[in-house]
Design an enzyme around this catalytic site. Structure first.
Site, PDB file in Angstrom:
ATOM      1  N   TYR A 107       0.195  25.165  -6.218  1.00 62.21           N
ATOM      2  CA  TYR A 107      -0.279  26.141  -7.214  1.00 62.21           C
ATOM      3  C   TYR A 107       0.666  26.127  -8.384  1.00 62.21           C
ATOM      4  CZ  TYR A 107      -4.374  28.851  -6.152  1.00 62.21           C
ATOM      5  OH  TYR A 107      -5.668  29.241  -6.027  1.00 62.21           O
ATOM      6  N   GLU A 139      -0.075  27.986 -11.710  1.00 63.56           N
ATOM      7  CA  GLU A 139      -0.650  28.726 -12.845  1.00 63.56           C
ATOM      8  C   GLU A 139       0.377  28.854 -13.949  1.00 63.56           C
ATOM      9  OE1 GLU A 139      -1.978  31.532 -10.062  1.00 63.56           O
ATOM     10  OE2 GLU A 139      -3.947  31.717 -10.989  1.00 63.56           O
ATOM     11  N   ASP A 143     -17.168  17.532 -29.483  1.00 54.64           N
ATOM     12  CA  ASP A 143     -17.227  17.287 -28.041  1.00 54.64           C
ATOM     13  C   ASP A 143     -17.303  15.770 -27.862  1.00 54.64           C
ATOM     14  OD1 ASP A 143     -17.895  16.859 -25.417  1.00 54.64           O
ATOM     15  OD2 ASP A 143     -19.260  18.571 -25.287  1.00 54.64           O
ATOM     16  N   THR A 196     -14.082  14.953 -21.646  1.00 54.98           N
ATOM     17  CA  THR A 196     -13.845  14.749 -20.219  1.00 54.98           C
ATOM     18  C   THR A 196     -12.835  13.618 -20.095  1.00 54.98           C
ATOM     19  OG1 THR A 196     -15.747  13.279 -20.203  1.00 54.98           O
ATOM     20  CG2 THR A 196     -16.097  15.500 -19.361  1.00 54.98           C
ATOM     21  N   LYS A 245     -15.768   9.439 -17.327  1.00 54.51           N
ATOM     22  CA  LYS A 245     -16.612   8.652 -18.236  1.00 54.51           C
ATOM     23  C   LYS A 245     -15.833   7.404 -18.697  1.00 54.51           C
ATOM     24  CE  LYS A 245     -19.594  12.465 -19.711  1.00 54.51           C
ATOM     25  NZ  LYS A 245     -18.935  13.740 -19.552  1.00 54.51           N
ATOM     26  N   ARG A 289     -12.178  12.895 -12.685  1.00 54.81           N
ATOM     27  CA  ARG A 289     -13.176  13.870 -13.135  1.00 54.81           C
ATOM     28  C   ARG A 289     -12.413  15.099 -13.631  1.00 54.81           C
ATOM     29  NH1 ARG A 289     -18.379  13.951 -12.915  1.00 54.81           N
ATOM     30  NH2 ARG A 289     -18.257  11.794 -12.290  1.00 54.81           N
TER      31      ARG A 289
HETATM   32  N1  DSN Z   1     -23.639  14.751 -17.193  1.00 50.52           N
HETATM   33  C1  DSN Z   1     -23.117  14.170 -18.409  1.00 50.52           C
HETATM   34  C2  DSN Z   1     -23.935  13.002 -18.838  1.00 50.52           C
HETATM   35  O1  DSN Z   1     -24.456  12.304 -17.994  1.00 50.52           O
HETATM   36  O2  DSN Z   1     -24.059  12.733 -20.012  1.00 50.52           O
HETATM   37  C3  DSN Z   1     -22.964  15.161 -19.452  1.00 50.52           C
HETATM   38  O3  DSN Z   1     -22.264  16.260 -18.976  1.00 50.52           O
END
Ligand code: DSN
Length: 429
Positions: free
Chosen positions: A59, A61, A205, A231, A234, A240
């Site tokens: 933990y 925080e 974003d 994120t 990706k 993640r």
């Molecule tokens: N789920 C993502 C996507 O596939 O684009 C977006 O959050």
């Protein structure tokens, strides 16, 4: 080096064979089928090692040096490294690496920059936006006053004139750009001008394309945005999770919005894994991958045109393409299911001004981060386009269609076997 207490797959197999089987089957799925989901890629063994480490027990925080728990010296080092690497890689004044996801990062950014009820201008979901950009089903649409901009019907590219008109008419507190199924570069300078004229903050974003920014394959939003959310999975190939980059004067507001406003204890194993991924993303190898990802997306889109599909906006500048299947008389959900049957993972996707419901959709979305990570290039993209073309046209209700899907599945297996991302040793430790 000292002893590293890492994942013990043997113990899991012995103690919990059901979950062990899930892990084995998912490795097999990822290895034996084609991964074309635009928002996915492969994490390196180093990222996986950090994720499976004992940092998950801790933990922490607060922020490095200012925690609400003792014993944080080691995790502080991980977070300091992640922050320093993010700032360096993206030339950002400040980085917060604690968001649990892109949606959590966006919640924190809204909290830092706007008050409930404030107008927020963002791309509508049907044109390529995201749930957190104002969907009524999400906090962003329930707690804020969403205003949606669209793409133009002829070019299917962002209608910047409409963005400006809406910004001047509604004076939003926050303007958001960035999308989940938009295949073109975004004109961040134009958005900056509009935000300045309307007196709004600009949030980008960058979840989908931050990995391409890291690899210098597309322009960076950092010089233009007040806040960049993203994120770390990706195309960035990290764990993640989420991350926020911002200007120095917004740093404190962003940090307080992540913790304690939106989240409690950070996932320190994920923070360490982000640090690993951010180091990898600064290497020449990663640059090569990011740039090849874009070249592959162009080649894949061109190949799908040859299969009778219409690329939304006419093509792609990034890692993904959206294909309108209307001319083939096949709907998105049918195409997704047929491809899945042939071992090709992709998703149905709405096209701009889609007459179909989102669950049906007129199109599909394909992305190249995963196959590029596996080492595939333009030649394989042409082959994949052919495989998708056959799968999409094969009706499994007919004997011929079922045969074609089975044959396509075999060709998919042969192709992916030549391009494994993980070695046997890495995946079966
Ligand atoms: N789920 C993502 C996507 O596939 O684009 C977006 O959050």
């Amino acid at each position: 080096m000292g002893t590293f207490w890492g994942p013990d797959f043997g113990a899991l197999e012995r103690d919990d064979p059901e979950i062990a089987a899930v892990l084995v089957d998912e490795v097999a799925r990822q290895r034996d089928t084609l991964q074309l989901i635009a928002s996915e890629s492969f994490m390196s063994p180093g990222v996986l090692a950090a994720l499976g480490s004992t940092l998950a027990n801790k933990y922490a925080e607060g922020y490095p040096g200012h925690r609400y728990y003792g014993g944080c010296a080691q995790v502080d080092r991980a977070e300091e490294l992640a922050v320093a690497r993010a700032k360096d890689l993206f030339s950002a004044d400040h980085a917060n690496v604690q968001p649990h996801s892109g949606a959590s990062a966006n919640l924190a950014a809204y909290a830092a920059l706007a008050e409930p009820g404030d107008p927020v201008l963002a791309m509508g979901l049907p044109y390529g936006g995201h749930l957190t950009h104002g969907s009524k089903a999400n906090f962003s649409g329930k707690w804020f006053h969403p205003i949606a901009y669209r793409v133009t019907p002829d070019t299917e590219e962002i209608d910047y004139d409409e963005v400006r008109d809406l910004a001047l008419a509604h004076r939003p507190k926050l303007i958001i750009c960035g999308a989940t199924s938009y295949p073109r570069l975004i004109d961040f300078a134009r958005f900056r001008e509009i935000a300045d004229e309307a007196g709004a903050y600009l949030m980008v974003d960058a979840a989908h394309f931050i990995g391409l920014v890291a690899g210098r394959a597309v322009p960076s939003p950092v010089p233009y945005a007040d806040v960049v959310t993203c994120t770390t999975h990706k195309a960035l190939r990290g764990p993640r999770g989420g991350m926020i980059l911002c200007r120095a004067d917004l740093a404190q507001r962003i940090d307080k919005a992540v913790f304690p406003f939106a989240q409690g204890g950070p996932m320190m194993h994920a923070v360490a894994a982000k640090a690993v991924a951010l180091r990898e993303a600064g290497t020449p190898e990663f640059r090569g991958y990011a740039q090849q990802t874009v070249r592959n997306a162009r080649a894949l889109a061109a190949g799908l045109v040859a299969e009778g599909m219409r690329p939304v906006t006419g093509g792609t500048d990034n890692h993904l393409a959206v294909l309108d299947l209307s001319d083939l008389g096949v709907r998105g959900h049918e195409a997704e299911a047929r491809c899945a049957q042939a071992g090709i993972a992709l998703n149905k996707n709405a096209i701009p001004f889609d007459p179909e419901k989102p669950a049906v959709a007129s199109g599909i979305r394909v992305g190249t981060p995963s196959v590029t990570s596996q080492g595939m290039r333009e030649g394989e993209m042409r082959q994949i386009a052919g495989l998708i073309g056959v799968a999409v046209r094969s009706d499994p209700a007919t004997a011929a269609g079922a045969d074609w899907l089975a044959e396509t599945g075999e060709e998919v297996s042969e192709l992916v076997r030549r391009f494994p991302f993980y070695t046997e040793q890495e995946v079966m430790a």
